[in-house]
Design a protein around this motif. Sequence first.
Motif, PDB file in Angstrom:
ATOM      1  N   ARG A 330       0.740 -24.593   4.005  1.00 20.51           N
ATOM      2  CA  ARG A 330       0.478 -23.763   5.174  1.00 20.51           C
ATOM      3  C   ARG A 330      -0.131 -22.435   4.751  1.00 20.51           C
ATOM      4  NH1 ARG A 330       6.491 -24.623   7.413  1.00 20.51           N
ATOM      5  NH2 ARG A 330       6.754 -24.170   5.185  1.00 20.51           N
ATOM      6  N   PRO A 331      -1.017 -21.867   5.545  1.00 22.44           N
ATOM      7  CA  PRO A 331      -1.671 -20.600   5.159  1.00 22.44           C
ATOM      8  C   PRO A 331      -0.665 -19.456   5.141  1.00 22.44           C
ATOM      9  CG  PRO A 331      -2.260 -21.219   7.404  1.00 22.44           C
ATOM     10  CD  PRO A 331      -1.518 -22.388   6.841  1.00 22.44           C
ATOM     11  N   ARG A 332      -0.761 -18.655   4.115  1.00 27.22           N
ATOM     12  CA  ARG A 332       0.094 -17.494   3.948  1.00 27.22           C
ATOM     13  C   ARG A 332      -0.736 -16.346   3.352  1.00 27.22           C
ATOM     14  NH1 ARG A 332       2.994 -19.909   6.780  1.00 27.22           N
ATOM     15  NH2 ARG A 332       5.189 -20.529   6.474  1.00 27.22           N
ATOM     16  N   VAL A 333      -0.274 -15.128   3.600  1.00 30.17           N
ATOM     17  CA  VAL A 333      -0.824 -13.944   2.930  1.00 30.17           C
ATOM     18  C   VAL A 333       0.191 -13.536   1.871  1.00 30.17           C
ATOM     19  CG1 VAL A 333      -1.578 -11.556   3.165  1.00 30.17           C
ATOM     20  CG2 VAL A 333      -2.078 -13.202   4.970  1.00 30.17           C
ATOM     21  N   LEU A 334      -0.183 -13.667   0.608  1.00 28.76           N
ATOM     22  CA  LEU A 334       0.710 -13.398  -0.513  1.00 28.76           C
ATOM     23  C   LEU A 334       0.353 -12.043  -1.104  1.00 28.76           C
ATOM     24  CD1 LEU A 334       0.519 -16.910  -2.208  1.00 28.76           C
ATOM     25  CD2 LEU A 334       2.094 -16.139  -0.426  1.00 28.76           C
ATOM     26  N   GLY A 335       1.380 -11.260  -1.412  1.00 29.33           N
ATOM     27  CA  GLY A 335       1.099  -9.925  -1.944  1.00 29.33           C
ATOM     28  C   GLY A 335       2.274  -9.338  -2.696  1.00 29.33           C
ATOM     29  N   THR A 336       2.063  -8.132  -3.192  1.00 30.03           N
ATOM     30  CA  THR A 336       3.081  -7.376  -3.912  1.00 30.03           C
ATOM     31  C   THR A 336       3.110  -5.955  -3.363  1.00 30.03           C
ATOM     32  OG1 THR A 336       1.503  -6.737  -5.642  1.00 30.03           O
ATOM     33  CG2 THR A 336       2.846  -8.706  -6.038  1.00 30.03           C
ATOM     34  N   LEU A 337       4.259  -5.331  -3.550  1.00 29.66           N
ATOM     35  CA  LEU A 337       4.463  -3.944  -3.133  1.00 29.66           C
ATOM     36  C   LEU A 337       5.070  -3.215  -4.319  1.00 29.66           C
ATOM     37  CD1 LEU A 337       4.334  -2.094  -0.533  1.00 29.66           C
ATOM     38  CD2 LEU A 337       6.779  -2.498  -0.339  1.00 29.66           C
ATOM     39  N   GLN A 338       4.366  -2.213  -4.835  1.00 23.81           N
ATOM     40  CA  GLN A 338       4.818  -1.503  -6.032  1.00 23.81           C
ATOM     41  C   GLN A 338       4.969  -0.025  -5.735  1.00 23.81           C
ATOM     42  OE1 GLN A 338       2.181  -1.779  -9.387  1.00 23.81           O
ATOM     43  NE2 GLN A 338       3.657  -0.965 -10.831  1.00 23.81           N
ATOM     44  N   ASP A 339       6.101   0.527  -6.195  1.00 23.90           N
ATOM     45  CA  ASP A 339       6.353   1.959  -6.057  1.00 23.90           C
ATOM     46  C   ASP A 339       5.622   2.687  -7.181  1.00 23.90           C
ATOM     47  OD1 ASP A 339       7.246   4.485  -5.676  1.00 23.90           O
ATOM     48  OD2 ASP A 339       9.368   4.082  -5.945  1.00 23.90           O
ATOM     49  N   VAL A 340       4.568   3.418  -6.839  1.00 26.68           N
ATOM     50  CA  VAL A 340       3.760   4.134  -7.837  1.00 26.68           C
ATOM     51  C   VAL A 340       3.869   5.641  -7.627  1.00 26.68           C
ATOM     52  CG1 VAL A 340       2.156   2.231  -8.186  1.00 26.68           C
ATOM     53  CG2 VAL A 340       1.714   3.893  -6.372  1.00 26.68           C
ATOM     54  N   THR A 341       5.011   6.088  -7.059  1.00 26.06           N
ATOM     55  CA  THR A 341       5.160   7.521  -6.790  1.00 26.06           C
ATOM     56  C   THR A 341       5.076   8.327  -8.074  1.00 26.06           C
ATOM     57  OG1 THR A 341       6.587   6.937  -4.921  1.00 26.06           O
ATOM     58  CG2 THR A 341       6.627   9.225  -5.675  1.00 26.06           C
ATOM     59  N   GLU A 342       5.866   7.930  -9.080  1.00 25.97           N
ATOM     60  CA  GLU A 342       5.857   8.673 -10.340  1.00 25.97           C
ATOM     61  C   GLU A 342       4.506   8.574 -11.016  1.00 25.97           C
ATOM     62  OE1 GLU A 342       9.042   7.330 -12.753  1.00 25.97           O
ATOM     63  OE2 GLU A 342      10.617   8.020 -11.390  1.00 25.97           O
ATOM     64  N   ARG A 343       3.893   7.382 -10.948  1.00 24.89           N
ATOM     65  CA  ARG A 343       2.580   7.221 -11.584  1.00 24.89           C
ATOM     66  C   ARG A 343       1.540   8.113 -10.933  1.00 24.89           C
ATOM     67  NH1 ARG A 343      -0.514   1.710 -10.723  1.00 24.89           N
ATOM     68  NH2 ARG A 343      -1.141   2.876  -8.858  1.00 24.89           N
ATOM     69  N   GLU A 344       1.552   8.165  -9.596  1.00 21.93           N
ATOM     70  CA  GLU A 344       0.580   9.004  -8.900  1.00 21.93           C
ATOM     71  C   GLU A 344       0.839  10.479  -9.164  1.00 21.93           C
ATOM     72  OE1 GLU A 344      -2.175   8.074  -7.219  1.00 21.93           O
ATOM     73  OE2 GLU A 344      -1.657   6.146  -8.112  1.00 21.93           O
ATOM     74  N   GLN A 345       2.124  10.856  -9.228  1.00 21.61           N
ATOM     75  CA  GLN A 345       2.425  12.243  -9.572  1.00 21.61           C
ATOM     76  C   GLN A 345       1.937  12.560 -10.981  1.00 21.61           C
ATOM     77  OE1 GLN A 345       6.640  12.576  -8.970  1.00 21.61           O
ATOM     78  NE2 GLN A 345       6.470  12.823  -6.742  1.00 21.61           N
ATOM     79  N   SER A 346       2.159  11.617 -11.907  1.00 24.96           N
ATOM     80  CA  SER A 346       1.687  11.823 -13.277  1.00 24.96           C
ATOM     81  C   SER A 346       0.171  11.904 -13.313  1.00 24.96           C
ATOM     82  CB  SER A 346       2.186  10.684 -14.176  1.00 24.96           C
ATOM     83  OG  SER A 346       3.593  10.628 -14.192  1.00 24.96           O
ATOM     84  N   ARG A 347      -0.497  11.033 -12.536  1.00 29.69           N
ATOM     85  CA  ARG A 347      -1.964  11.092 -12.504  1.00 29.69           C
ATOM     86  C   ARG A 347      -2.441  12.423 -11.938  1.00 29.69           C
ATOM     87  NH1 ARG A 347      -4.102   5.152 -10.416  1.00 29.69           N
ATOM     88  NH2 ARG A 347      -3.616   3.998 -12.329  1.00 29.69           N
ATOM     89  N   ARG A 348      -1.757  12.890 -10.888  1.00 31.18           N
ATOM     90  CA  ARG A 348      -2.163  14.166 -10.295  1.00 31.18           C
ATOM     91  C   ARG A 348      -1.977  15.304 -11.299  1.00 31.18           C
ATOM     92  NH1 ARG A 348       0.788  17.966  -8.071  1.00 31.18           N
ATOM     93  NH2 ARG A 348       2.622  16.613  -7.989  1.00 31.18           N
ATOM     94  N   LEU A 349      -0.816  15.298 -11.981  1.00 27.93           N
ATOM     95  CA  LEU A 349      -0.595  16.330 -12.992  1.00 27.93           C
ATOM     96  C   LEU A 349      -1.610  16.200 -14.120  1.00 27.93           C
ATOM     97  CD1 LEU A 349       3.307  16.320 -13.205  1.00 27.93           C
ATOM     98  CD2 LEU A 349       1.848  18.025 -12.122  1.00 27.93           C
ATOM     99  N   LEU A 350      -1.913  14.936 -14.500  1.00 25.02           N
ATOM    100  CA  LEU A 350      -2.895  14.731 -15.562  1.00 25.02           C
ATOM    101  C   LEU A 350      -4.265  15.241 -15.137  1.00 25.02           C
ATOM    102  CD1 LEU A 350      -3.601  13.581 -18.316  1.00 25.02           C
ATOM    103  CD2 LEU A 350      -3.965  11.359 -17.238  1.00 25.02           C
TER     104      LEU A 350
END
Length: 701
Positions: A330-350
């Motif tokens: 049957r058709p489905r939409v398969l996906g993932t959900l990842q918490d990247v808060t710390e990564r985005e904060q690190s990227r912003r600081l970087l």
Amino acid sequence: MTDAPSGSPPPSAHDRPLARALRRDRWRVVLGYLVLALVWILTSDATVQMLAMDPGTAARWQTAKGAFFVIASAAVIYLLLRPLAHHVLDAQARLEQSALRHRQLFEDNPGPILVYDLETLEVLDVNPAACTLFGWSRDEFLALPMTALWPPGDEATMNAKLDQIRSQPEQLCVITADLVLKDGSPRRMEMRSNYLDYDGRPARLLIAIDRTREDQALRRRDQALARVEEAHEMARIGAWEVDPATGLGRFADQVYHLLGRRPPGARRWHRFEELLVPADSSTAALSEQLLQDMRGEQVQIDVLLPLLAMDGRALMVHLRAESGTDDAGRPRVLGTLQDVTEREQSRRLLREREEQFRELVRVLPDGVVILSDEHVLYANACAAAQFGYGQHTLLGEPLSALVEARHLARVRAQLFATIPLPGTGAGEVIGMRRLDGHCFQAGLAVGDVRYGGRNCKLLIVRDLTEPERIRQALETSNGELQAMAGRLFSLQEDERRAISRDLHDDIGQAITAMKLSAFAARDEEDAQRRGEDLQQIIHLADATVAKVRDISTLLRPPQLDALGLEAALRWQAGMLFRSGSIELLADIQTLPRRPQNDIEQACFRIAQESLTNVLRHARASQVHLQLHDVEDQDLHLQVRDDGEGFDPDGPRGLGLIVMRERAQSVGGTLKIESAPGAGTLIDLYLPYRSSGMATSESLEH
């Protein structure tokens, strides 16, 4: 463990025509014989009565009839039984071939097969695959009971299963258990057995399937899944799927944990918007658009979403999704959900740190150059200005275009040698070359750096042209100061000697003469002569006072203390040029306030030295003397003549050195401009108060 009913095996396709032929031939013999007998009985007696009229002849015909019937019956029976015998022989041959094929299948089957007596558990037969798997030979196997294959300590399970099989021997039995090999190692086996009549004995045909590797693979899969779960936990990522038809989604427990929710116990299907709480209105609009996109045929989503957790925390999640199907297709939409808060904060600081670093490199007063394979990969604005390039036109230039040829080997040694070569180091001065071919002195610092994913060399260039000029100027100034100190010491001694000579020769002799005249007047009895002696004493005293005044004026003009700088300069200029042929043009303005004593003395002495140099060396016809105020902060003195001038780069006299040192000692600046045949300009700026309390009395001329 599974039981399934099992009936007698159906005949093969090869056996069904043979059985039909045997049954057909059997009825053909019986029916043919009956037909022949009835025909013979009905026709033979009538035929005999027609052919034989007397009893003797009839008896002979009856005898012949009986013999013919026997012979004909035998022939007919032979003809009728011949196909039946052929079919029976053919059936026997086929049975033998079938038994041989089944035995061959039993022997050549790659799966282990055993036959054991259901009552005694004695092994009745075994194929080579079973011998190979369990490690026993055929003879050893046939001497073993089935209990020898069962692991010790688990007899209760085995007996319970045997009792169930004996109660329903016709049932198919499937069981998975550990069996023991000859070497004692356990193997996980799936055993399928069914009823078998083995030479009149109730037996079981057992097929063993080795599931050890599958079981190990399942355990490894479970372990891998557990590690994946741990990895998802560490990476703060969870999986989900959505039914595009209904909009309902099923989410892993990790998704609930990431969003600060408790995983549901029974209800696993939720609407996507029930879990995602947008952080702002724009995110809410984006979420609605994503939900609409999930209802499409081809879904491809990769987006960052700012959300709010249940406890109010701000989250940045990375949402990925694509079209797929579930296990049922049957058709489905398969996906993932990842918490990247710390990564985005690190990227912003970087990014902030990178911007700060780039800004720092941009405004750094030293040139920064990154080299890859001895070619410029990056250069800041200072480096481009140092070498005379534009910031982008410097890119790609080779190292040999930036360094003087005689210093190129040293620079390469600094950049690439693991052990510094003798004569190289961070403190040495290297000759660098600009785009226009001019060279300049620079100090280098090198290091390793990663840039653009490559290992590069960092080169920091400090332009030492001005420091070298200052160093050379300091060396020259130090030499001049040493010469001036020696000259000052000599001048001080000469002045002291001249003052001593003047005091001894003039004032001393005058005092001695006054003393002698006083003694003579004391002893003189003639009043007229005594008066003459006293008059001579008065004349000598006046001359001595004038001499002392001249010496005092030479040491420090009294006008400087009594009337100030302006009057002292007018008096000094007038005294020097009163009888000369040089025209004096004086423009001395009144200052708004009186300078500090050491400032007045420095200005007066510099003007005095400048005017004296004009009289002695300039051969000028005209001299301009100017003194005025500059914005109520500095006083400005200029002495300009139209004389012969001199070469400013040539040897300098001590007077010019003393003038510059006088100006610098009180915080002023002195500029001397001259050229051969173009006259000389003395340009002096002095503050009204010096920065220190030191005076320049030791530099008096």
